[in-house]
Design an enzyme around this catalytic site. Structure first.
Site, PDB file in Angstrom:
ATOM      1  N   ASP A   3     132.546  21.553 -37.407  1.00  0.00           N
ATOM      2  CA  ASP A   3     131.134  21.536 -37.030  1.00  0.00           C
ATOM      3  C   ASP A   3     130.366  22.657 -37.716  1.00  0.00           C
ATOM      4  OD1 ASP A   3     132.704  23.263 -35.531  1.00  0.00           O
ATOM      5  OD2 ASP A   3     131.431  23.189 -33.770  1.00  0.00           O
TER       6      ASP A   3
ATOM      7  N   ARG B 187     127.449  20.847 -25.668  1.00  0.00           N
ATOM      8  CA  ARG B 187     128.183  20.092 -26.695  1.00  0.00           C
ATOM      9  C   ARG B 187     127.655  18.663 -26.810  1.00  0.00           C
ATOM     10  NH1 ARG B 187     132.737  23.084 -28.310  1.00  0.00           N
ATOM     11  NH2 ARG B 187     133.832  24.217 -26.682  1.00  0.00           N
TER      12      ARG B 187
ATOM     13  N   ASP C 196     130.736  29.903 -39.640  1.00  0.00           N
ATOM     14  CA  ASP C 196     129.869  31.020 -39.250  1.00  0.00           C
ATOM     15  C   ASP C 196     130.297  32.224 -40.086  1.00  0.00           C
ATOM     16  OD1 ASP C 196     128.492  32.964 -37.759  1.00  0.00           O
ATOM     17  OD2 ASP C 196     128.678  31.833 -35.918  1.00  0.00           O
TER      18      ASP C 196
HETATM   19  C1  PRP Z   1     133.633  27.460 -33.732  1.00  0.00           C
HETATM   20  C2  PRP Z   1     133.596  26.410 -34.815  1.00  0.00           C
HETATM   21  C3  PRP Z   1     134.536  26.946 -35.842  1.00  0.00           C
HETATM   22  C4  PRP Z   1     134.398  28.429 -35.701  1.00  0.00           C
HETATM   23  C5  PRP Z   1     133.531  28.950 -36.796  1.00  0.00           C
HETATM   24  O1  PRP Z   1     134.714  27.171 -32.918  1.00  0.00           O
HETATM   25  O2  PRP Z   1     133.989  25.154 -34.341  1.00  0.00           O
HETATM   26  O3  PRP Z   1     135.851  26.536 -35.598  1.00  0.00           O
HETATM   27  O4  PRP Z   1     133.799  28.692 -34.436  1.00  0.00           O
HETATM   28  O5  PRP Z   1     133.319  30.324 -36.687  1.00  0.00           O
HETATM   29  P1  PRP Z   1     133.751  31.379 -37.803  1.00  0.00           P
HETATM   30  O6  PRP Z   1     133.357  30.850 -39.139  1.00  0.00           O
HETATM   31  O7  PRP Z   1     132.962  32.608 -37.429  1.00  0.00           O
HETATM   32  O8  PRP Z   1     135.216  31.625 -37.696  1.00  0.00           O
HETATM   33  P2  PRP Z   1     134.976  27.890 -31.522  1.00  0.00           P
HETATM   34  O9  PRP Z   1     135.995  28.966 -31.728  1.00  0.00           O
HETATM   35  O10 PRP Z   1     133.676  28.284 -30.919  1.00  0.00           O
HETATM   36  O11 PRP Z   1     135.689  26.783 -30.663  1.00  0.00           O
HETATM   37  P3  PRP Z   1     135.173  25.333 -30.216  1.00  0.00           P
HETATM   38  O12 PRP Z   1     135.117  24.481 -31.458  1.00  0.00           O
HETATM   39  O13 PRP Z   1     136.200  24.880 -29.254  1.00  0.00           O
HETATM   40  O14 PRP Z   1     133.801  25.518 -29.584  1.00  0.00           O
END
Ligand code: PRP
Length: 183
Positions: free
Chosen positions: A104, A169, A107
């Site tokens: 998704d 979500r 970051d």
């Molecule tokens: C979010 C997203 C990525 C990650 C990106 O997942 O889905 O996997 O953060 O962030 P980064 O580039 O800073 O590492 P999250 O850990 O929030 O879990 P989720 O998908 O279960 O919400």
């Protein structure tokens, strides 16, 4: 859920449902061309990628296999901890396979850079990344991404799989979270 259902909690729609649909269709056409004649395994990263995986996979006019990993890098807050844990591993042996990781959001890039290295160590033919959203200003690790839906500003966004404390979500669009929600 529509933005009108949570209008006090979000400040603006950053990417609309229609923009997501049409961009995923464009990416699907590119993926069909790039992987023509080759088996393709989509690896969704739970939980955020559920929506993009469901819509991208259905947009692809060809067979794909699908598997899932769950990796935790965030708590319930709004910033990356950099801590990566495998909560659920793949069911599939990916050696010799063409793997497309479906995310998704990228970051900081910490999650994906760790994940790609982990998957590459399993001997796949190729590993590429497709992400709906990317925040170039927040990126701390260089991650080579083959398919990007939208580059977005460094703001806390929710919806279309992205959560704040497990809420939002199921919002149809991607929207910026009002600071009053998390401050
Ligand atoms: C979010 C997203 C990525 C990650 C990106 O997942 O889905 O996997 O953060 O962030 P980064 O580039 O800073 O590492 P999250 O850990 O929030 O879990 P989720 O998908 O279960 O919400």
């Amino acid at each position: 859920m529509e933005v009108s259902d949570v209008e006090k909690d979000v400040t603006e729609i950053l990417v609309s449902e229609e923009q997501i649909r049409s961009r995923l269709a464009e990416l699907a056409r590119q993926i069909e061309t790039d992987y023509s004649g080759r088996d393709l395994l989509l690896v969704g990263v739970l939980k955020g990628a559920v929506m993009v995986m469901a819509d991208l996979a259905r947009e692809l006019n060809r067979h794909v296999s699908m598997d899932w990993m769950a990796i935790s890098s965030y708590g319930s807050g709004t910033t990356s901890s950099g801590v990566v844990r495998i909560l659920k591993d793949l069911d599939t042996d990916i050696s010799g396979k063409h793997v497309l990781v479906v995310e998704d959001i990228i970051d900081t890039g910490l999650t994906l850079s760790w994940l790609v290295a982990n998957l590459r160590s399993r001997g796949p033919a190729t590993v590429s990344i497709c992400t709906l959203l990317r925040k170039p200003e927040a990126q701390r690790m260089t991650v080579e991404v083959r398919y990007v839906g939208f580059d977005i500003p460094n703001e806390f966004v929710v919806g279309y799989g992205l959560d704040y404390a497990e809420h939002f979500r199921n919002l149809r669009s991607v929207a910026t979270l009002a600071p009053t929600v998390y401050s």
